[in-house]
Design a protein around this motif. Sequence first.
Motif, PDB file in Angstrom:
ATOM      1  N   ALA A 162       0.831  -1.206   0.000  1.00 36.95           N
ATOM      2  CA  ALA A 162       0.000   0.000   0.000  1.00 36.95           C
ATOM      3  C   ALA A 162       0.867   1.258   0.000  1.00 36.95           C
ATOM      4  CB  ALA A 162      -0.937  -0.005   1.211  1.00 36.95           C
ATOM      5  N   GLU A 163       1.950   1.238   0.761  1.00 41.57           N
ATOM      6  CA  GLU A 163       2.858   2.392   0.788  1.00 41.57           C
ATOM      7  C   GLU A 163       3.492   2.608  -0.583  1.00 41.57           C
ATOM      8  OE1 GLU A 163       4.342   2.738   5.415  1.00 41.57           O
ATOM      9  OE2 GLU A 163       5.683   1.765   3.974  1.00 41.57           O
ATOM     10  N   GLN A 164       3.942   1.508  -1.202  1.00 45.79           N
ATOM     11  CA  GLN A 164       4.599   1.608  -2.510  1.00 45.79           C
ATOM     12  C   GLN A 164       3.646   2.124  -3.578  1.00 45.79           C
ATOM     13  OE1 GLN A 164       6.354  -2.182  -3.483  1.00 45.79           O
ATOM     14  NE2 GLN A 164       7.432  -2.305  -1.518  1.00 45.79           N
ATOM     15  N   VAL A 165       2.419   1.619  -3.577  1.00 45.14           N
ATOM     16  CA  VAL A 165       1.453   1.962  -4.627  1.00 45.14           C
ATOM     17  C   VAL A 165       0.892   3.371  -4.455  1.00 45.14           C
ATOM     18  CG1 VAL A 165      -0.826   1.348  -5.560  1.00 45.14           C
ATOM     19  CG2 VAL A 165       0.855  -0.435  -5.099  1.00 45.14           C
ATOM     20  N   THR A 166       0.678   3.786  -3.198  1.00 48.51           N
ATOM     21  CA  THR A 166      -0.010   5.057  -2.959  1.00 48.51           C
ATOM     22  C   THR A 166       0.885   6.196  -2.518  1.00 48.51           C
ATOM     23  OG1 THR A 166      -0.437   4.578  -0.624  1.00 48.51           O
ATOM     24  CG2 THR A 166      -2.083   3.790  -2.233  1.00 48.51           C
ATOM     25  N   GLY A 167       2.071   5.875  -2.007  1.00 49.16           N
ATOM     26  CA  GLY A 167       2.929   6.910  -1.459  1.00 49.16           C
ATOM     27  C   GLY A 167       2.566   7.291  -0.032  1.00 49.16           C
ATOM     28  N   PHE A 168       1.534   6.651   0.521  1.00 54.56           N
ATOM     29  CA  PHE A 168       1.142   6.899   1.918  1.00 54.56           C
ATOM     30  C   PHE A 168       2.207   6.342   2.851  1.00 54.56           C
ATOM     31  CE2 PHE A 168      -2.802   7.916   0.176  1.00 54.56           C
ATOM     32  CZ  PHE A 168      -3.777   8.173   1.120  1.00 54.56           C
ATOM     33  N   LYS A 169       2.261   6.889   4.055  1.00 56.49           N
ATOM     34  CA  LYS A 169       3.028   6.281   5.141  1.00 56.49           C
ATOM     35  C   LYS A 169       1.986   5.585   6.006  1.00 56.49           C
ATOM     36  CE  LYS A 169       6.386   5.383   7.953  1.00 56.49           C
ATOM     37  NZ  LYS A 169       6.919   4.078   7.760  1.00 56.49           N
ATOM     38  N   VAL A 170       1.922   4.264   5.953  1.00 55.43           N
ATOM     39  CA  VAL A 170       0.900   3.492   6.649  1.00 55.43           C
ATOM     40  C   VAL A 170       1.207   3.456   8.148  1.00 55.43           C
ATOM     41  CG1 VAL A 170      -0.159   1.209   6.890  1.00 55.43           C
ATOM     42  CG2 VAL A 170       0.389   2.090   4.611  1.00 55.43           C
ATOM     43  N   SER A 171       0.194   3.768   8.943  1.00 54.06           N
ATOM     44  CA  SER A 171       0.368   3.714  10.396  1.00 54.06           C
ATOM     45  C   SER A 171      -0.172   2.410  10.983  1.00 54.06           C
ATOM     46  CB  SER A 171      -0.338   4.892  11.068  1.00 54.06           C
ATOM     47  OG  SER A 171      -1.733   4.847  10.802  1.00 54.06           O
TER      48      SER A 171
END
Length: 149
Positions: free
Chosen positions: A119-128
């Motif tokens: 999810a981090e790789q695909v969206t650029g989000f920093k997952v918490s």
Amino acid sequence: MRVSENRLQEAINTLKASGVRITPQRHAVLEYLLNAMVHPTADDIYKALEGKFPNMSVATVYNNLRVLREIGLVRELTYGDASSRFDCNTSDHYHIICESCGKIVDFHYPPLDEVESLAEQVTGFKVSHHRMEVYGKCEECQETASKKH
């Protein structure tokens, strides 16, 4: 089954280390949650303890739950209905929820770290964190439904 005195003492030590006063009501709410085999609402906790603490209000229960949540001893579960449920198991685990009666049961599955990483790789989000919910009908509701037919 009663919670081990060890687990209760650890939770009390966490409260003390956080500078939180341990009132009889707070102790009772914490002990109830540690012993709960279900994921109670604040109302459930209030009803269970009102006989022991007749002057305790629902607001007192909510305030204690807020403190316990802020310290990390309790997790608040919200599933779209109006009432939160509370879980003393703060380890990584998942829930299965009965669509008929609302019962919530814990189940364990290896953490989905790969999903968070993807999810981090695909969206650029920093997952918490993440949450997985599974829905169905518990055994009791299945039996009730089969008796009606």
